[in-house]
Design an enzyme around this catalytic site. Sequence first.
Site, PDB file in Angstrom:
ATOM      1  CB  CYS A 120      -0.899  -0.001   1.240  1.00  0.00           C
ATOM      2  SG  CYS A 120      -2.254   1.193   1.112  1.00  0.00           S
ATOM      3  CB  CYS A 122      -1.806   4.949   3.473  1.00  0.00           C
ATOM      4  SG  CYS A 122      -1.714   3.435   4.415  1.00  0.00           S
ATOM      5  CB  CYS A 130      -4.321   3.727  -0.134  1.00  0.00           C
ATOM      6  SG  CYS A 130      -4.692   3.669   1.638  1.00  0.00           S
ATOM      7  CE  LYS A 195      -7.636  -1.195   4.847  1.00  0.00           C
ATOM      8  NZ  LYS A 195      -6.262  -0.836   4.476  1.00  0.00           N
ATOM      9  NE  ARG A 205      -6.445   5.128   9.005  1.00  0.00           N
ATOM     10  CZ  ARG A 205      -7.635   5.411   8.530  1.00  0.00           C
ATOM     11  NH1 ARG A 205      -8.220   6.554   8.844  1.00  0.00           N
ATOM     12  NH2 ARG A 205      -8.243   4.560   7.732  1.00  0.00           N
ATOM     13  NE  ARG A 217      -6.602   4.919   4.885  1.00  0.00           N
ATOM     14  CZ  ARG A 217      -5.590   5.782   4.801  1.00  0.00           C
ATOM     15  NH1 ARG A 217      -5.534   6.621   3.790  1.00  0.00           N
ATOM     16  NH2 ARG A 217      -4.659   5.794   5.728  1.00  0.00           N
ATOM     17  CD  GLU A 233     -14.290  -4.637  -3.537  1.00  0.00           C
ATOM     18  OE1 GLU A 233     -13.383  -5.261  -4.095  1.00  0.00           O
ATOM     19  OE2 GLU A 233     -14.401  -3.395  -3.610  1.00  0.00           O
ATOM     20  CE  LYS A 248      -7.079  -3.450   8.122  1.00  0.00           C
ATOM     21  NZ  LYS A 248      -6.127  -2.718   7.373  1.00  0.00           N
ATOM     22  CB  SER A 274      -4.759  -0.907  15.542  1.00  0.00           C
ATOM     23  OG  SER A 274      -5.582  -0.081  14.737  1.00  0.00           O
ATOM     24  CE1 TYR A 313      -0.714  -4.513  14.839  1.00  0.00           C
ATOM     25  CE2 TYR A 313      -3.116  -4.636  14.978  1.00  0.00           C
ATOM     26  CZ  TYR A 313      -1.975  -4.230  14.311  1.00  0.00           C
ATOM     27  OH  TYR A 313      -2.087  -3.549  13.119  1.00  0.00           O
TER      28      TYR A 313
END
Length: 324
Positions: A120, A122, A130, A195, A205, A217, A233, A248, A274, A313
Amino acid sequence: MFTPYYRPRRLRRNENIRRMVRETNLSVNDLIYPLFVVEGSDVRKPISSMPGNYQLSIDLLVKEAREVQKLGIPAIILFGIPAEKDALGSDATKNEGIIQRAVKALKDAVPQLYVITDVCFCEYTDHGHCGAVVEGDVDNDATLEMLGEQVITHAKAGADMVAPSGMMDGMVGAIREALDDNGFEKIPVMSYAAKYSSAFYGPFREAAESAPQFGDRRTYQMDPANAREALYEVELDIEEGADIIMVKPALSYLDIIRRVREITDLPVAAYNVSGEFSMVKAAAQLGWIDEKKVAMEILTSIKRAGADLILTYFAKDAAKWLNE
Ligand code: PBG
């Protein structure tokens, strides 16, 4: 008095029988750990909104990768943060860019660890979008060309898999073609296929220094209200040659994971993003929830919904908890 004839509680009486009838078993094999790499040496800068996560320079990234590998986690996904950003995100397409050097170092030092790169722009553009911005919006087809260049540099550096996350129309096809034309037909593509334009990416971010400097976005990421669109998609990405399909975020989108599972036999990945991580951390720090139990319940629910792979994470902690 009514006496039940069927008694589901019989199969819940002790841990042995519960283990025997358990339908979903989370395994360390399911986990992909996200890492952030920056320029410099000996850098280990905490990401304040994501406790336990750091921006790492390449030397410390390699150390971290060794630890991840020792825990039995099969793969990492790598995000690069360059020293200099510009309108086209040019560091992203350089053979000597931050992520390319990081991948090389990782594959030299810890070759057993599977390295996936986030594909990507971004993190690399000064405007934080992006791709290439033309008249205030990301230009789809100009960005496809840039994505083709970007993946070649990742593949040359030794990436095991590439994962485009920019939600450009045709990105999987463009990337597949670029890889194949350059002799990288063995490199699989994990597509961030569905996404969503989600507020749950907030802490990321900060981690990736990738917040859009104007607008948002929503002209490329999906509307959280849509489910059928996600299936469309996914179908397009499969036609274009995706090897793994990602949904996501994960937690507010368990219905999407389930529906995607039902329309494809390809592996399905889900990104436990996140914000989903940070909410658990924050509540645990306040003493309001049991972090380990909540995290494992979340990961199990993502798998139960139909995901084969989970980007999270919590991967290192989960690997340890699974071994306890
Ligand atoms: C884009 C990208 C994002 C995430 C992964 N890849 C952020 C975005 O779309 O703004 C978010 C991951 C997370 O929140 O954990 N390169």
